[in-house]
Design an enzyme around this catalytic site. Structure first.
Site, PDB file in Angstrom:
ATOM      1  CB  THR A 120      -0.830  -0.058   1.355  1.00  0.00           C
ATOM      2  OG1 THR A 120      -1.647  -1.166   1.112  1.00  0.00           O
ATOM      3  CG2 THR A 120      -1.780   1.273   1.266  1.00  0.00           C
TER       4      THR A 120
ATOM      5  CG  ASN B 102      -5.715  -7.660  -5.610  1.00  0.00           C
ATOM      6  OD1 ASN B 102      -5.673  -6.618  -6.567  1.00  0.00           O
ATOM      7  ND2 ASN B 102      -6.694  -7.382  -4.761  1.00  0.00           N
TER       8      ASN B 102
ATOM      9  CD  GLN C 291      -1.809 -11.152  -4.743  1.00  0.00           C
ATOM     10  OE1 GLN C 291      -1.496 -12.142  -4.594  1.00  0.00           O
ATOM     11  NE2 GLN C 291      -2.188 -10.328  -3.787  1.00  0.00           N
TER      12      GLN C 291
ATOM     13  CB  SER D 100       3.555  -6.741  -0.125  1.00  0.00           C
ATOM     14  OG  SER D 100       3.103  -6.938   1.317  1.00  0.00           O
TER      15      SER D 100
ATOM     16  CG  HIS E 262       1.792  -9.635   4.073  1.00  0.00           C
ATOM     17  ND1 HIS E 262       0.647  -9.881   3.762  1.00  0.00           N
ATOM     18  CD2 HIS E 262       1.880  -8.376   3.472  1.00  0.00           C
ATOM     19  CE1 HIS E 262      -0.321  -8.852   3.226  1.00  0.00           C
ATOM     20  NE2 HIS E 262       0.554  -7.969   3.137  1.00  0.00           N
TER      21      HIS E 262
ATOM     22  CB  THR F 252      13.434   4.154  13.938  1.00  0.00           C
ATOM     23  OG1 THR F 252      14.071   5.663  14.123  1.00  0.00           O
ATOM     24  CG2 THR F 252      14.631   3.209  14.100  1.00  0.00           C
TER      25      THR F 252
ATOM     26  CB  CYS G 198      -7.735  -4.432   1.101  1.00  0.00           C
ATOM     27  SG  CYS G 198      -6.313  -5.081   0.889  1.00  0.00           S
TER      28      CYS G 198
HETATM   29  C1  LIG Z   1      -2.024  -6.163  -5.812  1.00  0.00           C
HETATM   30  C2  LIG Z   1      -1.863  -5.685  -4.480  1.00  0.00           C
HETATM   31  N1  LIG Z   1      -1.324  -4.343  -4.300  1.00  0.00           N
HETATM   32  C3  LIG Z   1      -1.159  -3.976  -3.021  1.00  0.00           C
HETATM   33  C4  LIG Z   1      -1.532  -4.635  -1.866  1.00  0.00           C
HETATM   34  C5  LIG Z   1      -1.266  -4.041  -0.472  1.00  0.00           C
HETATM   35  O1  LIG Z   1      -0.284  -4.606   0.011  1.00  0.00           O
HETATM   36  P1  LIG Z   1       0.012  -4.612   1.728  1.00  0.00           P
HETATM   37  O2  LIG Z   1      -0.732  -5.399   2.346  1.00  0.00           O
HETATM   38  O3  LIG Z   1       1.603  -4.990   1.558  1.00  0.00           O
HETATM   39  O4  LIG Z   1      -0.161  -3.107   2.052  1.00  0.00           O
HETATM   40  C6  LIG Z   1      -2.125  -5.898  -2.067  1.00  0.00           C
HETATM   41  C7  LIG Z   1      -2.721  -6.600  -0.924  1.00  0.00           C
HETATM   42  O5  LIG Z   1      -3.413  -7.554  -0.800  1.00  0.00           O
HETATM   43  C8  LIG Z   1      -2.205  -6.559  -3.315  1.00  0.00           C
HETATM   44  O6  LIG Z   1      -2.763  -7.612  -3.662  1.00  0.00           O
END
Ligand SMILES: Cc1ncc(COP(=O)(O)O)c(C=O)c1O
Length: 389
Positions: free
Chosen positions: A72, A152, A180, A200, A202, A238, A335
């Site tokens: 994000t 996604n 993704q 990202s 995670h 930090t 989300c």
């Molecule tokens: C295509 C895409 N962009 C951005 C994000 C957001 O990533 P983060 O959860 O690391 O903020 C996601 C999360 O599902 C995603 O699938």
């Protein structure tokens, strides 16, 4: 098999080997990477070594990696940064698509409110914008094209390489949200050709709250967070050393294992599609373009259940019923689940409201098994039958 996790596009579990390399940085090596003393230098070394490892995985230079809190933030930084840096330039234009993640759509809408001309391209029935569509709307004022690598929600891949060629030819910057795909498909930024790439941790068995934005050398983005000189003045604050170290470790492991992981995940994707076709009562419609699987990410299968006799299926109830049988899936983007509005992606590819509202997204991970896929298909078939009765 009482818990079957099929929501890897939302997040993945933290790899225990990744946790192991993070723990010493949480327990003993707690120094601030900006401190001059030995513990500070130790932390600085960990951050910079991680930056080198991340850069090597992506075919980038260490100076091109800006650590962020995840996808994000990286998306926000890319869009706002480009237009901030071009603020003195009165005419400016952004091209994106209406099927992007909210982390791109919301900043794009903000830029639009602030006077930037924004074109939201329609992704068409398969969910990806084409190079011809981008060519058609490019203007001399276009500063940035922002398109995701894999969607996604439905998994469709955008032909970023071709679009990158066009952008380079026209002197336009290209941002790619590759959240993704990096860590699954093993993305090399030069091969991809984008100038800015969001990543990202995670999504590939790394920690949450950490990611990076690849910023091609020479691209001016200004600073996203002011108040500290970290990340070369681009993102003050930090550094989260344990997360940075975990991110690098997870990415390295993912890139190393990519070939094996992808073939396993792709075979489960094919099994899942075949299982739904064979064992779930019609009508159903795949939102993932399953007839052109090569044009999709390997981990996502999105399927909708249109109304029968004008009786729609409640998507949230469908997800909860599956959950009661131990099958964890999403209604769409993690989300947005919880919101009652149907997915903007499914609407963008032409699904009507009841069909878009009754969608299930399976997203497969490295540890899923064929037995789990089989059991998940049974649970889906039974749940849909029961809900339609
Ligand atoms: C295509 C895409 N962009 C951005 C994000 C957001 O990533 P983060 O959860 O690391 O903020 C996601 C999360 O599902 C995603 O699938």
């Amino acid at each position: 098999m009482d818990r079957m996790y099929f929501d890897h596009a939302a997040t993945t579990p933290l790899d225990t080997a990744v946790l192991d390399v993070m723990l010493p940085h949480m327990r003993d090596r707690f120094g601030n990477a900006s401190s001059v003393h030995q513990m500070g230098r130790q932390a600085r070394f960990a951050v910079e070594e991680s930056r080198e490892r991340v850069a090597a995985c992506l075919g980038a230079e260490p100076g091109e990696i800006v650590f962020t809190s995840g996808g994000t933030e990286s998306d926000n930084f890319a869009l706002k940064g480009v237009f901030d840096a071009a603020a003195s330039d009165r005419s400016s234009h952004l091209i994106t698509s209406s099927a992007e993640h909210e982390a791109v759509l919301r900043p794009a809408e903000r830029l639009q409110r602030n006077g930037v001309d924004v074109t939201f391209l329609d992704p068409g029935e398969h969910g990806a914008v084409t190079v011809a569509q981008v060519r058609e709307v490019l203007q001399p004022e276009t500063k940035l094209v922002s398109l995701m690598h894999a969607n996604n929600e439905i998994g469709t891949l955008t032909h970023i390489r071709e679009i990158a060629g066009l952008c380079r030819e026209q002197g336009v910057l290209l941002h790619c949200d590759a959240v993704q795909t990096v860590g699954l498909l093993g993305v090399d930024v030069n091969d991809l050709g984008a100038d800015l790439v969001s990543i990202s941790g995670h999504k590939f068995y790394g920690p949450k709250g950490i990611g990076c934005l690849y910023v091609r050398g020479g691209v001016d983005l200004g600073s996203l967070v002011e108040g500290g000189s970290q990340e070369r003045d681009r993102r003050g604050g930090t550094e989260n050393v344990p997360a940075v170290v975990g991110f690098a470790e997870a990415l390295e492991r993912a890139v190393e294992a990519a070939g094996k992981r992808v073939s396993h995940i792709r075979s489960l994707q094919e099994q899942l599609i075949a299982g739904i076709r064979d064992r779930v009562d019609p009508p159903f419609v795949f939102n993932t373009p399953v007839d052109i699987l090569d044009a999709t990410a390997p981990h996502i299968v999105n399927v909708s259940f249109p109304p029968v006799d004008d009786a729609p299926i409640d998507g949230e109830m469908l997800i909860l019923n599956l959950d009661m049988q131990g099958v964890m899936v999403s209604a769409g983007s993690a989300c947005t689940s919880g919101a009652m509005e149907p997915s903007h992606v499914l609407s963008a590819i032409g699904r009507d409201r009841p069909t878009a509202s009754a969608a299930v997204r399976f997203s497969i991970g490295k540890d899923n098994t064929a037995e789990e896929v089989d059991a998940a298909v049974d649970a889906l078939a039974e749940t849909v039958r029961r809900m339609r009765r």
